[in-house]
Design a protein around this motif. Structure first.
Motif, PDB file in Angstrom:
ATOM      1  N   LYS A  56       0.825  -1.203   0.000  1.00 29.36           N
ATOM      2  CA  LYS A  56       0.000   0.000   0.000  1.00 29.36           C
ATOM      3  C   LYS A  56       0.863   1.259   0.000  1.00 29.36           C
ATOM      4  O   LYS A  56       0.530   2.257  -0.649  1.00 29.36           O
ATOM      5  CB  LYS A  56      -0.945  -0.009   1.205  1.00 29.36           C
ATOM      6  N   ALA A  57       1.978   1.214   0.724  1.00 33.22           N
ATOM      7  CA  ALA A  57       2.883   2.367   0.741  1.00 33.22           C
ATOM      8  C   ALA A  57       3.497   2.587  -0.639  1.00 33.22           C
ATOM      9  O   ALA A  57       3.607   3.730  -1.111  1.00 33.22           O
ATOM     10  CB  ALA A  57       3.974   2.157   1.785  1.00 33.22           C
ATOM     11  N   GLY A  58       3.890   1.491  -1.301  1.00 34.23           N
ATOM     12  CA  GLY A  58       4.425   1.612  -2.658  1.00 34.23           C
ATOM     13  C   GLY A  58       3.397   2.167  -3.622  1.00 34.23           C
ATOM     14  O   GLY A  58       3.711   3.008  -4.479  1.00 34.23           O
ATOM     15  N   GLU A  59       2.163   1.709  -3.475  1.00 39.01           N
ATOM     16  CA  GLU A  59       1.078   2.207  -4.329  1.00 39.01           C
ATOM     17  C   GLU A  59       0.840   3.693  -4.100  1.00 39.01           C
ATOM     18  O   GLU A  59       0.678   4.462  -5.057  1.00 39.01           O
ATOM     19  CB  GLU A  59      -0.189   1.411  -4.019  1.00 39.01           C
ATOM     20  N   ALA A  60       0.833   4.109  -2.833  1.00 43.95           N
ATOM     21  CA  ALA A  60       0.618   5.520  -2.507  1.00 43.95           C
ATOM     22  C   ALA A  60       1.737   6.400  -3.050  1.00 43.95           C
ATOM     23  O   ALA A  60       1.506   7.542  -3.454  1.00 43.95           O
ATOM     24  CB  ALA A  60       0.494   5.690  -0.997  1.00 43.95           C
ATOM     25  N   ALA A  61       2.965   5.875  -3.064  1.00 39.90           N
ATOM     26  CA  ALA A  61       4.107   6.655  -3.549  1.00 39.90           C
ATOM     27  C   ALA A  61       4.148   6.734  -5.068  1.00 39.90           C
ATOM     28  O   ALA A  61       4.458   7.793  -5.643  1.00 39.90           O
ATOM     29  CB  ALA A  61       5.408   6.053  -3.015  1.00 39.90           C
ATOM     30  N   LEU A  62       3.834   5.632  -5.744  1.00 36.18           N
ATOM     31  CA  LEU A  62       3.985   5.585  -7.200  1.00 36.18           C
ATOM     32  C   LEU A  62       2.793   6.153  -7.955  1.00 36.18           C
ATOM     33  O   LEU A  62       2.946   6.601  -9.099  1.00 36.18           O
ATOM     34  CB  LEU A  62       4.220   4.144  -7.649  1.00 36.18           C
ATOM     35  N   THR A  63       1.605   6.151  -7.350  1.00 36.60           N
ATOM     36  CA  THR A  63       0.422   6.625  -8.074  1.00 36.60           C
ATOM     37  C   THR A  63       0.554   8.079  -8.515  1.00 36.60           C
ATOM     38  O   THR A  63       0.339   8.389  -9.690  1.00 36.60           O
ATOM     39  CB  THR A  63      -0.846   6.414  -7.231  1.00 36.60           C
ATOM     40  N   PRO A  64       0.908   9.027  -7.632  1.00 36.46           N
ATOM     41  CA  PRO A  64       1.065  10.413  -8.120  1.00 36.46           C
ATOM     42  C   PRO A  64       2.215  10.575  -9.107  1.00 36.46           C
ATOM     43  O   PRO A  64       2.157  11.441  -9.986  1.00 36.46           O
ATOM     44  CB  PRO A  64       1.306  11.215  -6.835  1.00 36.46           C
ATOM     45  N   VAL A  65       3.261   9.738  -8.988  1.00 32.12           N
ATOM     46  CA  VAL A  65       4.367   9.792  -9.952  1.00 32.12           C
ATOM     47  C   VAL A  65       3.848   9.408 -11.342  1.00 32.12           C
ATOM     48  O   VAL A  65       4.122  10.088 -12.338  1.00 32.12           O
ATOM     49  CB  VAL A  65       5.509   8.846  -9.525  1.00 32.12           C
ATOM     50  N   MET A  66       3.087   8.315 -11.408  1.00 29.09           N
ATOM     51  CA  MET A  66       2.537   7.885 -12.694  1.00 29.09           C
ATOM     52  C   MET A  66       1.576   8.925 -13.256  1.00 29.09           C
ATOM     53  O   MET A  66       1.587   9.230 -14.452  1.00 29.09           O
ATOM     54  CB  MET A  66       1.824   6.547 -12.537  1.00 29.09           C
ATOM     55  N   GLU A  67       0.745   9.492 -12.396  1.00 29.97           N
ATOM     56  CA  GLU A  67      -0.197  10.520 -12.845  1.00 29.97           C
ATOM     57  C   GLU A  67       0.531  11.733 -13.418  1.00 29.97           C
ATOM     58  O   GLU A  67       0.053  12.370 -14.354  1.00 29.97           O
ATOM     59  CB  GLU A  67      -1.089  10.953 -11.677  1.00 29.97           C
ATOM     60  N   ALA A  68       1.695  12.059 -12.849  1.00 35.49           N
ATOM     61  CA  ALA A  68       2.468  13.202 -13.333  1.00 35.49           C
ATOM     62  C   ALA A  68       3.162  12.908 -14.659  1.00 35.49           C
ATOM     63  O   ALA A  68       3.361  13.816 -15.475  1.00 35.49           O
ATOM     64  CB  ALA A  68       3.499  13.616 -12.280  1.00 35.49           C
ATOM     65  N   LEU A  69       3.509  11.637 -14.889  1.00 34.65           N
ATOM     66  CA  LEU A  69       4.313  11.277 -16.062  1.00 34.65           C
ATOM     67  C   LEU A  69       3.487  10.752 -17.230  1.00 34.65           C
ATOM     68  O   LEU A  69       3.954  10.792 -18.369  1.00 34.65           O
ATOM     69  CB  LEU A  69       5.359  10.231 -15.669  1.00 34.65           C
ATOM     70  N   TRP A  70       2.304  10.224 -16.966  1.00 40.18           N
ATOM     71  CA  TRP A  70       1.474   9.650 -18.027  1.00 40.18           C
ATOM     72  C   TRP A  70       0.230  10.494 -18.268  1.00 40.18           C
ATOM     73  O   TRP A  70      -0.348  11.030 -17.313  1.00 40.18           O
ATOM     74  CB  TRP A  70       0.984   8.256 -17.648  1.00 40.18           C
ATOM     75  N   PRO A  71      -0.231  10.578 -19.516  1.00 33.22           N
ATOM     76  CA  PRO A  71      -1.561  11.162 -19.748  1.00 33.22           C
ATOM     77  C   PRO A  71      -2.635  10.170 -19.304  1.00 33.22           C
ATOM     78  O   PRO A  71      -2.400   8.961 -19.224  1.00 33.22           O
ATOM     79  CB  PRO A  71      -1.594  11.382 -21.265  1.00 33.22           C
ATOM     80  N   LYS A  72      -3.811  10.688 -19.018  1.00 34.29           N
ATOM     81  CA  LYS A  72      -4.911   9.828 -18.556  1.00 34.29           C
ATOM     82  C   LYS A  72      -5.245   8.740 -19.584  1.00 34.29           C
ATOM     83  O   LYS A  72      -5.571   7.606 -19.216  1.00 34.29           O
ATOM     84  CB  LYS A  72      -6.157  10.670 -18.293  1.00 34.29           C
ATOM     85  N   ARG A  73      -5.151   9.074 -20.840  1.00 40.89           N
ATOM     86  CA  ARG A  73      -5.479   8.099 -21.875  1.00 40.89           C
ATOM     87  C   ARG A  73      -4.542   6.891 -21.808  1.00 40.89           C
ATOM     88  O   ARG A  73      -4.970   5.748 -21.989  1.00 40.89           O
ATOM     89  CB  ARG A  73      -5.395   8.773 -23.251  1.00 40.89           C
ATOM     90  N   ARG A  74      -3.254   7.144 -21.513  1.00 43.07           N
ATOM     91  CA  ARG A  74      -2.302   6.038 -21.405  1.00 43.07           C
ATOM     92  C   ARG A  74      -2.609   5.193 -20.163  1.00 43.07           C
ATOM     93  O   ARG A  74      -2.498   3.959 -20.203  1.00 43.07           O
ATOM     94  CB  ARG A  74      -0.880   6.596 -21.317  1.00 43.07           C
ATOM     95  N   ILE A  75      -2.975   5.831 -19.073  1.00 47.76           N
ATOM     96  CA  ILE A  75      -3.314   5.086 -17.862  1.00 47.76           C
ATOM     97  C   ILE A  75      -4.465   4.125 -18.141  1.00 47.76           C
ATOM     98  O   ILE A  75      -4.416   2.944 -17.777  1.00 47.76           O
ATOM     99  CB  ILE A  75      -3.675   6.047 -16.717  1.00 47.76           C
ATOM    100  N   LEU A  76      -5.492   4.621 -18.830  1.00 49.35           N
ATOM    101  CA  LEU A  76      -6.643   3.770 -19.121  1.00 49.35           C
ATOM    102  C   LEU A  76      -6.279   2.665 -20.107  1.00 49.35           C
ATOM    103  O   LEU A  76      -6.745   1.528 -19.987  1.00 49.35           O
ATOM    104  CB  LEU A  76      -7.787   4.626 -19.677  1.00 49.35           C
ATOM    105  N   GLU A  77      -5.423   2.972 -21.076  1.00 47.61           N
ATOM    106  CA  GLU A  77      -4.995   1.969 -22.045  1.00 47.61           C
ATOM    107  C   GLU A  77      -4.264   0.819 -21.358  1.00 47.61           C
ATOM    108  O   GLU A  77      -4.541  -0.366 -21.627  1.00 47.61           O
ATOM    109  CB  GLU A  77      -4.084   2.610 -23.090  1.00 47.61           C
ATOM    110  N   VAL A  78      -3.343   1.149 -20.452  1.00 42.02           N
ATOM    111  CA  VAL A  78      -2.621   0.097 -19.738  1.00 42.02           C
ATOM    112  C   VAL A  78      -3.585  -0.690 -18.852  1.00 42.02           C
ATOM    113  O   VAL A  78      -3.515  -1.927 -18.780  1.00 42.02           O
ATOM    114  CB  VAL A  78      -1.462   0.694 -18.919  1.00 42.02           C
ATOM    115  N   TYR A  79      -4.488   0.005 -18.194  1.00 41.68           N
ATOM    116  CA  TYR A  79      -5.463  -0.686 -17.348  1.00 41.68           C
ATOM    117  C   TYR A  79      -6.255  -1.719 -18.144  1.00 41.68           C
ATOM    118  O   TYR A  79      -6.409  -2.872 -17.711  1.00 41.68           O
ATOM    119  CB  TYR A  79      -6.425   0.332 -16.732  1.00 41.68           C
ATOM    120  N   LEU A  80      -6.740  -1.334 -19.305  1.00 38.58           N
ATOM    121  CA  LEU A  80      -7.547  -2.240 -20.118  1.00 38.58           C
ATOM    122  C   LEU A  80      -6.747  -3.434 -20.630  1.00 38.58           C
ATOM    123  O   LEU A  80      -7.329  -4.445 -21.025  1.00 38.58           O
ATOM    124  CB  LEU A  80      -8.149  -1.482 -21.306  1.00 38.58           C
TER     125      LEU A  80
END
Length: 247
Positions: A145-169
């Protein structure tokens, strides 16, 4: 003749050996320095890893690897977001994270609501799920959970939302041993992700909380009802602009 006074031979001073306490303090300082350096290096490597996945499709994930070993088979086929039926993207957002376009990785309102309900419902966003699936491991440990909390804002800063959804799918589990929307569309309905109907997309989104126990091709009445609610939600987020960041 008087003898000159002989000067006493000077004794060379010997450096005192540090005591045990001083040696321990020095060792602890060195250990601390190396620990800090190690943390910095690991953090930098993680940031580079996250940044790389902005353009490089994840070849696998820790969970996919473990399931492949457990089942001795996998059904997975990457597909770009432009080759996924638009209703599928809206359906998963409506089902899993209706405010996906409006938050920075954490849905504060959903977290507050979950706390108010005693933690009986989840508040994990699509961004958090991508971090957990692509970079971390499954489970409920505080370290994960700590790793998730640390990396989530990093990913949000580096990826566009469209890429996040593409990887999720493409990394979400949609059946036992079935990962990603393309494999799921073929496995459950015999079509490509681009050809999913509204109902098929909604039923795929409806199984996401429990993909191993729900079958979108043979839905229960409860699954049908949930799929109808997801279709209503997909229409709502399109109408009010909450799908704008990925469409």
């Amino acid at each position: 003749m008087a003898k000159s006074a002989r000067k006493p031979a000077s004794k060379k001073g010997k450096r005192a050996r540090p005591g045990l306490g001083a040696r321990l303090r020095g060792g602890l300082r060195r250990l601390l320095r190396w620990t800090i350096r190690g943390i910095v290096v690991v953090a930098a490597l993680l940031v580079v890893w996250v940044l790389a996945y902005r353009w490089i499709d994840p070849p696998t994930t820790p969970y996919i690897l473990s399931e492949g070993i457990r089942l001795d088979r996998l059904d997975r086929d990457w597909v770009d977001l432009e080759n996924v039926a638009p209703i599928m993207a809206r359906a998963v957002v409506a089902a899993e994270d209706a405010n996906f376009c409006q938050h920075w990785g954490f849905d504060v309102d959903a977290i507050r609501s979950a706390i108010a309900q005693g933690g009986t419902r989840g508040a994990s966003t699509i961004s958090q799920q991508v971090v957990k699936n692509a970079f971390l491991w499954q489970g409920r440990s505080w370290l994960r959970k700590a790793g998730e909390a640390a990396l989530t804002p990093v990913m949000e800063a580096l990826w566009p939302k469209r890429r996040i959804l593409e990887v999720y799918l493409n990394v979400a589990e949609m059946g036992e041993g079935v990962f990603g929307v393309q494999a799921a569309a073929r496995h459950h309905f015999g079509v490509d992700a681009a050809d999913l109907t509204r109902v098929q997309a909604a039923r795929l989104a409806a199984i996401l909380p429990s993909p191993k126990t729900r079958n979108p091709a043979q839905p229960t009445q409860r699954l049908r009802n949930r799929a109808r609610g997801i279709l209503d939600g997909a229409a709502t987020i399109r109408a009010d602009g909450r799908a704008a960041c990925f469409e």
